[in-house]
Design a protein around this motif. Structure first.
Motif, PDB file in Angstrom:
ATOM      1  N   LEU A  53       0.277   4.295  -0.142  1.00  0.00           N
ATOM      2  CA  LEU A  53       0.185   2.815   0.155  1.00  0.00           C
ATOM      3  C   LEU A  53       0.331   2.236   1.440  1.00  0.00           C
ATOM      4  CD1 LEU A  53       2.559   1.707  -2.804  1.00  0.00           C
ATOM      5  CD2 LEU A  53       0.089   1.322  -2.744  1.00  0.00           C
ATOM      6  N   ALA A  54       1.138   3.039   2.342  1.00  0.00           N
ATOM      7  CA  ALA A  54       1.229   2.502   3.805  1.00  0.00           C
ATOM      8  C   ALA A  54       0.036   3.346   4.750  1.00  0.00           C
ATOM      9  CB  ALA A  54       2.387   3.356   4.340  1.00  0.00           C
ATOM     10  N   THR A  72      -8.488   1.211   1.606  1.00  0.00           N
ATOM     11  CA  THR A  72      -8.319   2.786   1.816  1.00  0.00           C
ATOM     12  C   THR A  72      -8.420   3.324   2.924  1.00  0.00           C
ATOM     13  OG1 THR A  72      -9.097   2.712  -0.478  1.00  0.00           O
ATOM     14  CG2 THR A  72      -8.902   4.885   0.312  1.00  0.00           C
ATOM     15  N   ARG A  73      -9.540   2.792   3.878  1.00  0.00           N
ATOM     16  CA  ARG A  73      -9.792   3.499   5.175  1.00  0.00           C
ATOM     17  C   ARG A  73      -9.243   2.828   6.251  1.00  0.00           C
ATOM     18  NH1 ARG A  73     -13.957   7.219   4.349  1.00  0.00           N
ATOM     19  NH2 ARG A  73     -15.053   7.204   2.436  1.00  0.00           N
ATOM     20  N   ARG A  79      -2.667  -1.650   8.981  1.00  0.00           N
ATOM     21  CA  ARG A  79      -1.796  -1.999   7.737  1.00  0.00           C
ATOM     22  C   ARG A  79      -0.533  -2.676   8.240  1.00  0.00           C
ATOM     23  NH1 ARG A  79      -2.897   2.228   2.815  1.00  0.00           N
ATOM     24  NH2 ARG A  79      -4.928   2.890   3.570  1.00  0.00           N
ATOM     25  N   ALA A  80       0.156  -2.263   9.288  1.00  0.00           N
ATOM     26  CA  ALA A  80       1.429  -2.589   9.765  1.00  0.00           C
ATOM     27  C   ALA A  80       1.093  -3.839  10.650  1.00  0.00           C
ATOM     28  CB  ALA A  80       2.050  -1.422  10.535  1.00  0.00           C
ATOM     29  N   ALA A 149       7.714  -8.954   7.082  1.00  0.00           N
ATOM     30  CA  ALA A 149       6.663  -8.381   6.420  1.00  0.00           C
ATOM     31  C   ALA A 149       6.260  -8.736   4.967  1.00  0.00           C
ATOM     32  CB  ALA A 149       7.153  -6.723   6.306  1.00  0.00           C
ATOM     33  N   ARG A 150       4.939  -8.640   4.605  1.00  0.00           N
ATOM     34  CA  ARG A 150       4.634  -9.122   3.304  1.00  0.00           C
ATOM     35  C   ARG A 150       4.663  -8.059   2.284  1.00  0.00           C
ATOM     36  NH1 ARG A 150      -1.065 -11.105   3.246  1.00  0.00           N
ATOM     37  NH2 ARG A 150      -1.590  -9.310   4.597  1.00  0.00           N
ATOM     38  N   VAL A 151       4.739  -6.893   2.752  1.00  0.00           N
ATOM     39  CA  VAL A 151       4.889  -5.596   1.735  1.00  0.00           C
ATOM     40  C   VAL A 151       5.960  -4.753   2.569  1.00  0.00           C
ATOM     41  CG1 VAL A 151       3.623  -3.595   0.864  1.00  0.00           C
ATOM     42  CG2 VAL A 151       2.511  -5.582   0.968  1.00  0.00           C
ATOM     43  N   VAL A 152       7.055  -4.505   1.774  1.00  0.00           N
ATOM     44  CA  VAL A 152       7.840  -3.537   2.361  1.00  0.00           C
ATOM     45  C   VAL A 152       7.956  -2.338   1.330  1.00  0.00           C
ATOM     46  CG1 VAL A 152      10.344  -3.323   2.844  1.00  0.00           C
ATOM     47  CG2 VAL A 152       9.157  -5.492   3.267  1.00  0.00           C
ATOM     48  N   LEU A 153       7.959  -1.242   2.044  1.00  0.00           N
ATOM     49  CA  LEU A 153       8.011   0.112   1.295  1.00  0.00           C
ATOM     50  C   LEU A 153       9.074   1.041   1.737  1.00  0.00           C
ATOM     51  CD1 LEU A 153       4.176   1.107   1.998  1.00  0.00           C
ATOM     52  CD2 LEU A 153       5.092  -0.175  -0.150  1.00  0.00           C
ATOM     53  N   VAL A 154      10.041   1.174   0.829  1.00  0.00           N
ATOM     54  CA  VAL A 154      11.164   2.146   1.311  1.00  0.00           C
ATOM     55  C   VAL A 154      11.542   3.200   0.593  1.00  0.00           C
ATOM     56  CG1 VAL A 154      13.898   1.531   1.896  1.00  0.00           C
ATOM     57  CG2 VAL A 154      12.235  -0.369   1.743  1.00  0.00           C
ATOM     58  N   ASP A 155      11.849   4.284   1.143  1.00  0.00           N
ATOM     59  CA  ASP A 155      12.033   5.575   0.530  1.00  0.00           C
ATOM     60  C   ASP A 155      13.716   5.918   0.497  1.00  0.00           C
ATOM     61  OD1 ASP A 155      11.770   7.995  -0.808  1.00  0.00           O
ATOM     62  OD2 ASP A 155      10.580   8.906   0.785  1.00  0.00           O
TER      63      ASP A 155
END
Length: 225
Positions: A53-54, A72-73, A79-80, A149-155
């Protein structure tokens, strides 16, 4: 008027690491605003899904669609710049910088982060690399909160945290006006019965998709407690 928070999706996404395929054509959608949990054991593909996604790992097939646009590309740094924030499980803070300097990279004033995690206040002059694992996670999450951020991805957002701080962390993430996607081995207690969307992954495939309240224990599924 505030802009609508977009959803982000993977469509038939495949990721390869050399000869090994880590994601086998998975499809999922994380709505915005809202909280989506990628659930699975180590090796299930949940971390790879976040990275896909990131944009930090390339797809070997399929697509990443953000706000209706195929990205995708689009490289990870673009994206950040467009409002996507990834908090990895490891090396999520700058260890050679102080806590204050880490926060100032995200915003000039650290006050909102200290409101979220008062425990960080006495640690501001310390180098981030000297903090405990839980303290580093608080700092990393704080930087994500400050990023707007508008999208936050956290592991694994609550790794190393006490139960009370973990619950606080999930409350903060759930309150964001953003599309929030987290990866966890087990469904956090704070989300039992919640309206969060859950995708359970196993060996690079999606074996369950639905609301957290629908998730039921079954043989081979990670405990939800």
């Amino acid at each position: 008027m505030t802009a609508a928070v977009p959803a982000i999706s993977l469509r038939q996404a495949r990721v390869r690491y050399g000869p090994l395929e880590a994601l086998h054509g998975i499809t999922l959608t994380a709505p915005g605003p809202g909280l989506t949990v990628l659930l699975g054991r180590n090796g299930s593909g949940r971390t790879t899904t976040l990275r896909a996604l990131a944009g930090t790992v390339p797809l070997s097939g399929g697509a990443v669609v953000w706000d209706g646009v195929d990205v995708t590309r689009v490289p990870a740094y673009e994206r950040a710049r467009s409002g996507m924030c990834l908090v990895p499980e490891r090396q999520a803070v700058f260890g050679s910088l102080t806590v204050r300097e880490n926060l100032e990279l995200a915003a000039p004033a650290p006050d909102p982060a200290l409101d979220a995690y008062p425990q960080l206040a006495p640690l501001l002059p310390r180098r981030a690399g000297t903090l405990s694992g839980g303290e580093q996670r608080m700092l990393a999450i704080s930087r994500a909160l400050l990023s707007d951020a508008r999208v936050v991805l956290v592991d694994e957002p609550a790794q190393g945290m006490s139960p009370a701080v973990a619950a606080r962390t999930y409350a903060l993430l759930a309150a964001l006006d953003a599309c929030v996607v987290v990866a966890e081995q087990r469904l956090p207690p704070a989300l039992h019965g919640a309206r969060a969307i859950v995708y359970e992954l196993r060996r690079g495939t999606v074996v369950f998709g639905g609301e957290a309240a629908e998730l039921r224990p079954r043989p081979g599924r990670p405990s939800i407690s």
